[in-house]
Design an enzyme around this catalytic site. Structure first.
Site, PDB file in Angstrom:
ATOM      1  N   ASN A  22     -14.435  -1.476   4.475  1.00 35.01           N
ATOM      2  CA  ASN A  22     -13.253  -2.309   4.730  1.00 35.01           C
ATOM      3  C   ASN A  22     -11.961  -1.410   4.833  1.00 35.01           C
ATOM      4  O   ASN A  22     -12.045  -0.338   5.585  1.00 35.01           O
ATOM      5  CB  ASN A  22     -13.174  -3.245   3.516  1.00 35.01           C
ATOM      6  CG  ASN A  22     -12.594  -4.627   4.080  1.00 35.01           C
ATOM      7  OD1 ASN A  22     -11.447  -4.623   4.083  1.00 35.01           O
ATOM      8  ND2 ASN A  22     -13.333  -5.549   4.006  1.00 35.01           N
ATOM      9  N   TRP A  23     -11.060  -1.669   4.024  1.00 36.38           N
ATOM     10  CA  TRP A  23      -9.786  -1.093   4.220  1.00 36.38           C
ATOM     11  C   TRP A  23      -9.720   0.203   3.515  1.00 36.38           C
ATOM     12  O   TRP A  23      -8.769   0.989   3.942  1.00 36.38           O
ATOM     13  CB  TRP A  23      -8.553  -1.882   3.676  1.00 36.38           C
ATOM     14  CG  TRP A  23      -8.582  -2.032   2.348  1.00 36.38           C
ATOM     15  CD1 TRP A  23      -9.251  -3.301   1.776  1.00 36.38           C
ATOM     16  CD2 TRP A  23      -7.755  -1.342   1.595  1.00 36.38           C
ATOM     17  NE1 TRP A  23      -8.962  -3.029   0.310  1.00 36.38           N
ATOM     18  CE2 TRP A  23      -7.971  -1.918   0.059  1.00 36.38           C
ATOM     19  CE3 TRP A  23      -6.911  -0.331   1.392  1.00 36.38           C
ATOM     20  CZ2 TRP A  23      -7.674  -1.397  -1.083  1.00 36.38           C
ATOM     21  CZ3 TRP A  23      -6.340   0.341   0.113  1.00 36.38           C
ATOM     22  CH2 TRP A  23      -7.000  -0.195  -0.913  1.00 36.38           C
TER      23      TRP A  23
ATOM     24  N   THR B  38       2.150  -5.587   4.350  1.00 38.57           N
ATOM     25  CA  THR B  38       1.440  -5.075   3.259  1.00 38.57           C
ATOM     26  C   THR B  38       1.273  -3.545   3.587  1.00 38.57           C
ATOM     27  O   THR B  38       0.684  -2.911   2.553  1.00 38.57           O
ATOM     28  CB  THR B  38      -0.001  -5.648   2.721  1.00 38.57           C
ATOM     29  OG1 THR B  38      -0.569  -5.756   3.903  1.00 38.57           O
ATOM     30  CG2 THR B  38       0.473  -7.329   2.584  1.00 38.57           C
TER      31      THR B  38
ATOM     32  N   ASN C 186      -8.920  -9.440  12.530  1.00 43.41           N
ATOM     33  CA  ASN C 186      -9.899 -10.275  12.833  1.00 43.41           C
ATOM     34  C   ASN C 186      -9.017 -11.320  13.809  1.00 43.41           C
ATOM     35  O   ASN C 186      -7.674 -11.360  13.815  1.00 43.41           O
ATOM     36  CB  ASN C 186     -10.556 -10.969  11.826  1.00 43.41           C
ATOM     37  CG  ASN C 186      -9.606 -11.761  10.789  1.00 43.41           C
ATOM     38  OD1 ASN C 186      -8.877 -11.165  10.030  1.00 43.41           O
ATOM     39  ND2 ASN C 186      -9.402 -13.037  10.989  1.00 43.41           N
TER      40      ASN C 186
ATOM     41  N   GLY D  55      -1.355 -11.764   8.419  1.00 38.90           N
ATOM     42  CA  GLY D  55      -1.163 -13.151   8.421  1.00 38.90           C
ATOM     43  C   GLY D  55      -2.284 -13.876   9.425  1.00 38.90           C
ATOM     44  O   GLY D  55      -2.156 -15.106   9.765  1.00 38.90           O
ATOM     45  N   ALA D  56      -3.499 -13.253   9.707  1.00 37.39           N
ATOM     46  CA  ALA D  56      -4.170 -13.638  10.962  1.00 37.39           C
ATOM     47  C   ALA D  56      -4.989 -15.044  10.320  1.00 37.39           C
ATOM     48  O   ALA D  56      -5.335 -15.836  11.250  1.00 37.39           O
ATOM     49  CB  ALA D  56      -5.304 -12.603  11.242  1.00 37.39           C
ATOM     50  N   GLU D  57      -5.097 -15.168   9.042  1.00 40.22           N
ATOM     51  CA  GLU D  57      -5.889 -16.006   8.417  1.00 40.22           C
ATOM     52  C   GLU D  57      -5.075 -17.552   8.526  1.00 40.22           C
ATOM     53  O   GLU D  57      -5.653 -18.480   8.188  1.00 40.22           O
ATOM     54  CB  GLU D  57      -6.182 -16.121   6.985  1.00 40.22           C
ATOM     55  CG  GLU D  57      -7.197 -15.048   6.857  1.00 40.22           C
ATOM     56  CD  GLU D  57      -6.859 -13.626   7.057  1.00 40.22           C
ATOM     57  OE1 GLU D  57      -7.905 -12.817   7.395  1.00 40.22           O
ATOM     58  OE2 GLU D  57      -5.840 -13.258   6.958  1.00 40.22           O
TER      59      GLU D  57
ATOM     60  N   ARG E  23       0.898  -1.348   0.185  1.00 39.92           N
ATOM     61  CA  ARG E  23      -0.086  -0.085  -0.085  1.00 39.92           C
ATOM     62  C   ARG E  23       0.903   1.082   0.017  1.00 39.92           C
ATOM     63  O   ARG E  23       0.218   2.621   0.383  1.00 39.92           O
ATOM     64  CB  ARG E  23      -1.021  -0.111   1.092  1.00 39.92           C
ATOM     65  CG  ARG E  23      -1.964  -1.181   1.059  1.00 39.92           C
ATOM     66  CD  ARG E  23      -3.163  -1.283   1.955  1.00 39.92           C
ATOM     67  NE  ARG E  23      -3.742  -2.256   1.750  1.00 39.92           N
ATOM     68  CZ  ARG E  23      -3.563  -3.768   1.828  1.00 39.92           C
ATOM     69  NH1 ARG E  23      -2.744  -3.831   2.680  1.00 39.92           N
ATOM     70  NH2 ARG E  23      -4.632  -4.668   1.424  1.00 39.92           N
TER      71      ARG E  23
ATOM     72  N   ASP F  93     -15.664 -11.775  10.953  1.00 33.99           N
ATOM     73  CA  ASP F  93     -14.663 -11.520  10.047  1.00 33.99           C
ATOM     74  C   ASP F  93     -14.666 -10.010   9.883  1.00 33.99           C
ATOM     75  O   ASP F  93     -14.288  -9.321   8.934  1.00 33.99           O
ATOM     76  CB  ASP F  93     -14.530 -11.982   8.636  1.00 33.99           C
ATOM     77  CG  ASP F  93     -13.012 -11.825   8.030  1.00 33.99           C
ATOM     78  OD1 ASP F  93     -12.053 -11.692   8.846  1.00 33.99           O
ATOM     79  OD2 ASP F  93     -13.155 -12.049   6.869  1.00 33.99           O
TER      80      ASP F  93
END
Length: 539
Positions: free
Chosen positions: A383-384, A174, A258, A190-192, A130, A301
């Site tokens: 969202n972001w 990112t 999340n 990397g939360a997923e 970003r 989420d």
């Protein structure tokens, strides 16, 4: 600028190279609003308002905007970077981790730095970056393999490279860094995949880590009681959108993502601090001063990585240091940024996962019956993508997904934790587009919503047919610039929402527009698909 010969050195490519003198001191970033000809940090200023005092382009002449130059990303895919502009030079990243210096007036490239990732990197949602930060003559970029790199802004040569976290454990960076004083502050994704998230500050001269705040508490730390068993060890809590900073309070604010496993809270009973929260950290030490959690024990989420927008508002007769936060969970919040106290909260899209707030600002939950839709859906009410606040209009602007819901079904998996279906049925169009856009507004539509922070009520709304991932820019010309997945770039009247001008750019707009000026001429830049497009008034 002194012209030099074209050279190629390792991963560094110099084409029509120039000697570029950045010299962006901390004092300049602190007073970024005083030099609107530049764009010195990710959200324009530390307040993160995405508002520019430039006013050459206004409601009377926006219809005369035309393309001045374009640059195509050499790597296919949506482009989420926000460029910086420093004294006529534009610095930006392209997928996955290249840094480019351009002539911001013509688009001519000065140099390109190519970073080679390890090949082990794991990211959930695209090979995105970003943007960069700048201090002095040095640019800073996070990488998909979880490194922080310093680059000479004059020639694109790497100065140092430090590992932030282990990419083999699915850590990535990112986020565009935030420079505060002599520190470069970043967060990890990397939360997923079962990481334990954190925010960290690094020394701008050496890259040495100076402090680290874990968004997931460890044993014996405050907040650990909000996790069951050992769930905190892989609790998620990513930081993947740039925070804000209040120099008077010396606090830096970051939205936290999340928990993991996602969707199935039975695997991590408790509130799961500090996920789905905003945290206020001492910029010198990284110590937590306060937090506010938007969605305790999140099963939907609802990452809270949205940009904390800072504004000084009259609140019930008192000038208040406020934080404005349009959350993925569908609510717009006003918090006291000195202490984190909840001042108000109200939905800006359809919300049925909760009914109201208690006196302390905690949501009163209303889980929906199995097989029915929860609003907003897992992509969120927003969202972001960056919101904006205009001190001229006093309005907060957010890119929203309206009438969009998801059906959730619990399913025990290591970190994914659940399964969701986009409404109204399993055959509904996919969130990510095919070559033919088969979207239908039956499953939701995009909108720009202008909210009065003093009442939390909308003042106007601009509706799109498709949903939107575009950020928002407002200016002293009382304009609002934004785009969406339809490929249109709009200039709206910031006071009324009326369309003053639009351009069909073809590709989805997935970044926050920005503006700057050179030689007295105002430019507006936005990404469409994998093309950077810059506009100015017709001469």
């Amino acid at each position: 600028m002194k012209k030099s010969a074209c050279v190629v050195l390792g991963v560094l490519v110099l084409a029509a190279s120039y000697r570029l003198d950045a010299q962006v001191t901390y004092d300049r970033i602190l007073r970024a609003a005083d030099e609107p000809q530049n764009w010195l940090t990710y959200s324009g200023t530390y307040m993160s308002q995405r508002y520019s005092p430039l006013r050459q382009i206004d409601a009377s002449n926006a219809k005369n905007l035309e393309i001045k130059w374009m640059m195509q990303n050499q790597v296919f895919g949506p482009w989420e970077t926000t460029p910086l502009v420093v004294d006529g030079v534009m610095y930006l990243t392209q997928r996955p981790n290249d840094v480019i210096a351009l002539d911001a007036k013509t688009g001519r490239m000065f140099w390109m730095y190519r970073y080679t990732n390890s090949g082990r990197q794991t990211v959930c949602c695209g090979a995105e970056n970003r943007g960069v930060a700048i201090l002095g003559d040095t640019l800073f970029m996070g990488t998909l393999d979880a490194h922080l790199v310093a680059i000479d802004a004059k020639n694109g040569k790497p100065l140092w490279n430090v590992q932030v976290a282990d990419d083999k454990a699915a850590y990535s960076v990112t986020v565009s860094p935030l420079v505060v004083k002599d520190k470069v502050i970043i967060g990890v994704g990397g939360a997923e995949y079962g990481i334990r998230g954190f925010v960290a500050a690094h020394d701008a001269k050496t890259g040495r880590e100076l402090w680290r705040f874990y968004t997931i508490p460890g044993k014996g730390e405050p907040g650990i009681e909000t996790w069951s068993g050992d769930a905190h060890e892989h609790g998620g809590g990513s930081i993947w959108v740039t925070g804000s900073y209040d120099p008077a309070l010396n606090l830096t604010y970051w939205g936290v993502g999340n928990p993991g496993p996602d969707y199935n809270p039975d695997q991590r009973k408790g509130d799961n601090l500090y996920t789905d929260s905003v945290v206020a950290l001492d910029a010198d030490t990284g110590k937590l001063k306060w937090h506010y959690q938007f969605t305790p024990n999140d099963p939907y989420d609802y990452d809270s990585v949205q940009v904390p927008v800072l504004a000084d508002l009259m609140w019930k007769g008192t000038l208040t240091k406020a934080m404005l936060f349009a959350n993925r969970n569908g609510n717009f919040y006003v918090l006291d940024r000195e202490n984190g106290h909840f001042l108000s909260g109200a939905p800006f899209v359809k919300v049925n996962w909760m009914s109201s707030f208690d006196e302390g600002g905690r949501p009163i939950l209303t889980p929906q019956p199995p097989g029915t839709s929860t609003y907003p859906g897992n992509q969120g009410g927003t969202n972001w993508y960056s919101p904006s606040f205009s001190p001229r209009t006093g309005l907060f602007y957010v890119s929203a997904w309206e009438n969009y819901g998801s059906v959730y079904r619990k399913e025990a998996t290591p970190y994914g934790g659940g399964f969701q279906v986009t409404m109204p049925n399993p055959d509904a169009p996919a969130m990510r587009r095919n070559p033919i856009n088969d979207w239908t507004d039956v499953v939701g539509r995009g909108a720009v919503i202008a909210i009065d922070p003093r009442t939390s009520q909308p003042k106007w709304k601009f509706q799109m047919y498709d949903v939107t991932d575009g950020g928002i820019l407002t200016t002293a010309g009382d304009l609002l610039f934004t785009g969406g997945r339809e490929g249109y770039f709009h200039a709206l009247d910031a006071r009324t929402g009326a369309v003053l001008w639009k351009a069909s750019l073809g590709g989805a707009i997935m970044n926050g527009p920005m503006t700057y000026s050179i030689d007295g001429k105002q430019y507006v830049t936005v990404n469409s698909g994998n093309v950077l497009v810059t506009f100015a008034l017709r001469e």
